[in-house]
Design an enzyme around this catalytic site. Structure first.
Site, mmCIF file in Angstrom:
data_model
loop_
_atom_site.group_PDB
_atom_site.id
_atom_site.type_symbol
_atom_site.label_atom_id
_atom_site.label_comp_id
_atom_site.label_asym_id
_atom_site.label_seq_id
_atom_site.Cartn_x
_atom_site.Cartn_y
_atom_site.Cartn_z
ATOM 1 N N TYR A 262 10.796 -1.556 -9.947
ATOM 2 C CA TYR A 262 9.272 -1.783 -10.479
ATOM 3 C C TYR A 262 8.418 -0.896 -9.706
ATOM 4 O O TYR A 262 7.412 -0.325 -10.618
ATOM 5 C CB TYR A 262 9.067 -3.314 -10.119
ATOM 6 C CG TYR A 262 7.943 -3.837 -10.521
ATOM 7 C CD1 TYR A 262 7.793 -4.607 -11.846
ATOM 8 C CD2 TYR A 262 6.603 -3.790 -9.870
ATOM 9 C CE1 TYR A 262 6.598 -5.171 -12.164
ATOM 10 C CE2 TYR A 262 5.393 -4.379 -10.375
ATOM 11 C CZ TYR A 262 5.659 -5.165 -11.555
ATOM 12 O OH TYR A 262 4.108 -5.713 -11.912
ATOM 13 N N CYS B 78 0.687 -1.282 0.011
ATOM 14 C CA CYS B 78 0.025 -0.053 0.025
ATOM 15 C C CYS B 78 0.990 1.332 -0.130
ATOM 16 O O CYS B 78 1.893 1.259 -0.039
ATOM 17 C CB CYS B 78 -0.876 0.135 1.248
ATOM 18 S SG CYS B 78 -0.114 -0.455 2.577
ATOM 19 N N ASN C 92 2.057 0.352 6.018
ATOM 20 C CA ASN C 92 2.735 -0.304 4.524
ATOM 21 C C ASN C 92 3.682 -1.292 4.966
ATOM 22 O O ASN C 92 4.936 -0.974 5.684
ATOM 23 C CB ASN C 92 3.379 0.796 3.843
ATOM 24 C CG ASN C 92 4.030 0.097 2.592
ATOM 25 O OD1 ASN C 92 5.051 0.961 2.025
ATOM 26 N ND2 ASN C 92 3.718 -0.926 2.005
ATOM 27 N N GLY C 93 3.707 -2.539 4.796
ATOM 28 C CA GLY C 93 4.482 -3.656 4.979
ATOM 29 C C GLY C 93 3.919 -5.043 5.504
ATOM 30 O O GLY C 93 2.851 -5.184 5.345
ATOM 31 N N GLY D 296 -1.835 1.280 -4.947
ATOM 32 C CA GLY D 296 -2.969 0.455 -4.616
ATOM 33 C C GLY D 296 -4.331 1.108 -5.390
ATOM 34 O O GLY D 296 -4.239 2.549 -5.179
#
Length: 559
Positions: free
Chosen positions: A343, A68, A177-178, A100
């Protein structure tokens, strides 16, 4: 959609946003995939079962999925502020939309009532969730936001972040996030203190852990920095957090620095008068904190710096300050996810003192040194491989030319349910620029190959347009291992590099040749222009490429 001004305890599961497949667009026929499935693996397996926590993570038809994006903003000076904090957060989330696309949420506080946060969350793209009416209700002088894509938890509003929980000391909002590597041991610790957990969600676990008293105890109310520090000692990776209380925001980055987080300064609209001033000399109308810096200019903010690995930073109306920095366990090197460069991140974001675009350009240059080929032109799968293609062309002294025309009004191919439809998707998503292709020997650059599903139809399209030769060059090493730190990389069985080496894959997809950038070459490209304070601590996580996990393999869930 949900809107409420009085939050109740919310125990919600973490979801993970998605990124597309490095420009890939279709899958081989089912019969080809069945044949491919029986080919021998070329790499040994990592001896680890995914276990219950990762079982059932939603598969996507192509590509990788990211956890996210998180964002926070706070106004400085007198409150109520003239800055529309909710609008700033919304635009910040729009800039993070690539991290996201399934759901998003914003929580704001007016700064004077610990029991009352304004919350709006919903499913879909950000511009569909936050309407004029909903934005008017998100009054506040500070707030946090979150955008994500679901791969494991159900695709429902109840799973949207930020999480809001009601504690004895007021409301607490958390965006995460993670993915916690030692989730099970932390879960046992929380449960042993009499706290009930309703999901396997890391984010619920983090939120509940923050509600626990630290071991040294507290005097005169909660010591939030001590609670955060205790959480970081219990869970060394992987996360970036934004945590909002009544009148302040904490930004937290894990001690390994695995997930990104950075700080920006909202500057006056009359900034033209200060154009040549350094950012630290500019007046501040507010502060923002974000997974990436790519949205700062669009909200009138300037990039200040990254949150350092292990740093707890506090944002208040008076400014920002570092509360503490937690060192890596056992003095290990930092482990920033190298695939953010390859990416996931937007190309105009800044990591480690350098722009992502510049690193991707350097990856292309390094790839040309490692895997040169006689050709007439260099091109890319738009837009994922474009920066690397320009670098390759410059290093190889070849002309860059566009050969694929992208239809921007076609949905992402990973949402198409069947193999046949995904194969047809290539015709809808791309067209070939025949005048640039016909009679040419072509080098086609892409950023990565995951399943290898869709490069074949692109090659066929280019050959049908008259290409004499098509040489595939990938500006990253082959993906070989799953990630347990916030990227839902497919299983080892699905990763094409575990089934076919480069020569075999070239034959399978119909290319004249295929080559990857080496792991050492990727590291060299990333580290060439890095600007860091303590180079002896710098490191990058390459677990998905090498199987070397910086924090070890994750715990198994026992329930």
């Amino acid at each position: 959609m949900e809107h409420t001004s009085v939050p109740y305890p919310e125990m919600e599961q973490v979801l993970e946003p998605v990124s597309t497949d490095g420009g890939s667009i279709a899958t081989p026929l089912a019969s080809e995939m069945e044949q491919l499935a029986i080919l021998p693996h070329h790499r040994p397996a990592v001896p680890h079962s995914l276990g219950k926590k990762r079982a059932g993570r939603g598969a996507v038809a192509s590509g990788l999925t990211h956890e996210c994006g998180v964002f926070g903003a706070i106004a400085t000076g007198e409150w109520p502020t003239q800055i529309d904090v909710a609008q700033v957060i919304c635009l910040g989330l729009v800039a993070l939309q690539h991290r996201g696309q399934e759901s998003a949420g914003i929580v704001t506080s007016e700064g004077h009532c610990a029991k009352n946060f304004n919350v709006h969350k919903g499913m879909g793209m950000i511009n569909n969730i936050f309407t004029d009416d909903s934005m008017k209700k998100l009054k506040g002088n500070l707030g946090i936001g979150h955008t994500r894509y679901s791969t494991s938890a159900a695709s429902e509003e109840v799973n949207c972040q930020p999480f809001v929980v009601h504690t004895a000391h007021g409301a607490l909002a958390v965006a995460h996030n993670g993915e916690l590597v030692n989730c099970e041991s932390l879960r046992k610790d929380v449960l042993s203190r009499g706290v009930g957990l309703s999901t396997h969600s890391d984010s619920e676990l983090i939120t509940q852990a923050l509600c626990l008293n630290p071991p040294e105890g507290e005097v005169d109310g909660p010591d939030w920095p001590a609670r955060i520090k205790h959480l970081m000692q219990l869970a060394p990776l992987s996360y970036s957090l934004v945590i909002m209380l009544k009148d302040k925001i904490y930004g937290v980055r894990d001690p390994y620095g695995n997930r990104p987080l950075c700080i920006g300064k909202i500057v006056p609209l009359t900034i033209g008068a200060y154009r040549n001033e350094k950012v630290d000399k500019l007046p501040a109308e507010g502060w923002v904190i974000s997974s990436e810096s790519c949205g700062f200019l669009s909200i009138g903010a300037r990039y200040v710096r990254e949150v350092q690995p292990g740093e707890i930073v506090e944002l208040t109306r008076d400014g920002i300050k570092t509360i503490d920095i937690i060192d890596c366990p056992e003095n290990r090197r930092h482990a920033f996810c190298i695939f953010e460069y390859v990416y996931f991140a937007r190309s105009d974001s800044i990591f480690e003192g350098q722009m992502v675009y510049s690193v991707r350009l350097q990856c292309g240059r390094q790839l040309a040194r490692e895997a040169s080929v006689d050709a007439d032109i260099v091109s890319s799968v738009p837009e994922s491989g474009t920066a690397a293609a320009h670098g390759f062309a410059r290093e190889a002294n070849l002309n860059f030319a566009e050969v694929l025309c992208k239809n921007r009004y076609v949905g992402r191919t990973f949402i198409q349910p069947s193999t046949r439809l995904r194969q047809l998707g290539v015709a809808k998503k791309f067209g070939a620029l025949s005048e640039n292709v016909a009679g040419k020997r072509l080098v086609l650059i892409d950023d990565s190959i995951v399943r290898g599903n869709t490069i074949g139809p692109i090659i066929k399209l280019l050959r049908d347009a008259g290409a004499l030769e098509v040489h595939i060059r990938i500006a990253s090493p082959p993906l070989l291992y799953p990630c347990y730190m916030g990227i839902n990389i497919p299983t080892r069985e699905e990763l094409i590099a575990n089934k076919l080496n480069a020569e075999e894959l070239a034959k399978y997809v119909g290319a004249d040749s295929l080559a990857y950038l080496s792991v050492d070459g990727l590291k060299k490209a990333v580290q060439l222009n890095m600007a860091v304070k303590r180079p002896e601590q710098v490191g990058h996580c390459t677990a998905c490429l090498t199987g070397d996990y910086p924090g070890g393999l994750p715990d198994e869930l026992e329930w």
